[in-house]
Scaffold this active site. Sequence first.
Site, PDB file in Angstrom:
ATOM      1  N   VAL A   1      -7.413   4.663  -5.326  1.00  0.00           N
ATOM      2  CA  VAL A   1      -7.348   3.209  -5.213  1.00  0.00           C
ATOM      3  C   VAL A   1      -7.164   2.768  -3.766  1.00  0.00           C
ATOM      4  O   VAL A   1      -7.589   1.662  -3.383  1.00  0.00           O
ATOM      5  CB  VAL A   1      -6.233   2.641  -6.118  1.00  0.00           C
ATOM      6  CG1 VAL A   1      -4.841   3.015  -5.600  1.00  0.00           C
ATOM      7  CG2 VAL A   1      -6.369   1.131  -6.275  1.00  0.00           C
ATOM      8  N   ASP A   2      -6.556   3.605  -2.926  1.00  0.00           N
ATOM      9  CA  ASP A   2      -6.436   3.260  -1.514  1.00  0.00           C
ATOM     10  C   ASP A   2      -7.815   3.217  -0.855  1.00  0.00           C
ATOM     11  O   ASP A   2      -8.112   2.324  -0.049  1.00  0.00           O
ATOM     12  CB  ASP A   2      -5.499   4.222  -0.790  1.00  0.00           C
ATOM     13  CG  ASP A   2      -5.901   5.688  -0.926  1.00  0.00           C
ATOM     14  OD1 ASP A   2      -6.646   6.033  -1.866  1.00  0.00           O
ATOM     15  OD2 ASP A   2      -5.452   6.495  -0.089  1.00  0.00           O
ATOM     16  N   ARG A   3      -8.669   4.177  -1.220  1.00  0.00           N
ATOM     17  CA  ARG A   3     -10.034   4.176  -0.688  1.00  0.00           C
ATOM     18  C   ARG A   3     -10.805   2.959  -1.202  1.00  0.00           C
ATOM     19  O   ARG A   3     -11.558   2.319  -0.457  1.00  0.00           O
ATOM     20  CB  ARG A   3     -10.747   5.472  -1.077  1.00  0.00           C
ATOM     21  CG  ARG A   3     -10.147   6.704  -0.447  1.00  0.00           C
ATOM     22  CD  ARG A   3     -10.711   7.979  -1.061  1.00  0.00           C
ATOM     23  NE  ARG A   3     -12.128   8.158  -0.740  1.00  0.00           N
ATOM     24  CZ  ARG A   3     -12.904   9.057  -1.354  1.00  0.00           C
ATOM     25  NH1 ARG A   3     -12.404   9.821  -2.325  1.00  0.00           N
ATOM     26  NH2 ARG A   3     -14.180   9.173  -0.996  1.00  0.00           N
TER      27      ARG A   3
ATOM     28  N   ASP B   1       0.866  -1.178   0.000  1.00  0.00           N
ATOM     29  CA  ASP B   1       0.000   0.000   0.000  1.00  0.00           C
ATOM     30  C   ASP B   1       0.901   1.226   0.000  1.00  0.00           C
ATOM     31  O   ASP B   1       1.462   1.603   1.027  1.00  0.00           O
ATOM     32  CB  ASP B   1      -0.905  -0.036   1.239  1.00  0.00           C
ATOM     33  CG  ASP B   1      -1.676   1.256   1.439  1.00  0.00           C
ATOM     34  OD1 ASP B   1      -1.894   1.986   0.447  1.00  0.00           O
ATOM     35  OD2 ASP B   1      -2.069   1.540   2.592  1.00  0.00           O
TER      36      ASP B   1
END
Length: 238
Positions: A98-100, A6
């Site tokens: 994309v992290d969300r 991440d």
Amino acid sequence: MIVCLDSGNSRIKWGVHDGKQWLAQGAVAHAEVEQLRQLVGDWPHPAKVMLANVAGAEAGGRIREQLAPWLPVFSEARSEETRCGVTNQYRNPAQLGVDRWCALIGARGLSRTAAIVVMAGTATTVDTLDADGNFLGGLILPGGELMRRALAVDTAALPFANGSHADYPRCTDDAIVTGCIEAQVGAVERAWQRLGNIDKVCLLSGGNAASLAPHLGIRWRSVANLPMEGLLRLALDA
């Protein structure tokens, strides 16, 4: 074995999973990305390597360079319209960070109720999932440090505060720190209330989560790294 990475605004978090449990987790600063090479030596033959990167193409390239032996099994996650039981109702699904997206997928794997998904890092995001897995939308706020820095940089007399939270702050440093925390907590609690009187959960993740958790007036559950939980689900779903 699955390796998940991440790549956020400040750090690259990583985890190694054997299909049943996390075997190891860690983090490196972007400036120390070369430390990722050690992972290749420690875990030479992963079945899959999953990356979520919001730090830009240059950062993504440096990560790939350090992990070059893994490139044949390397995949980068992208936000989609639907995956792993989550439906993305962003106007343009591909524009959701994309992290969300990965955090929402991770949250859906951990709870089948409605959920407020909070990631408190450099920025704080507060996203809402309904019980059917629909991502209804969310909020983006500056994180606590960014809030304090804005006051220090863009005002003539306020410092970069290093105070403490107080119910009734009686010095400027405490007033700034308390105001920043209350703003973050207030956003989370308003999102919680907006869902109404239904079965729901607040999942709290990110490097600054511990600074918010004691001040929340709602039920919450701490999750070490929701985006990595989502990356794991994506890898198992492929």
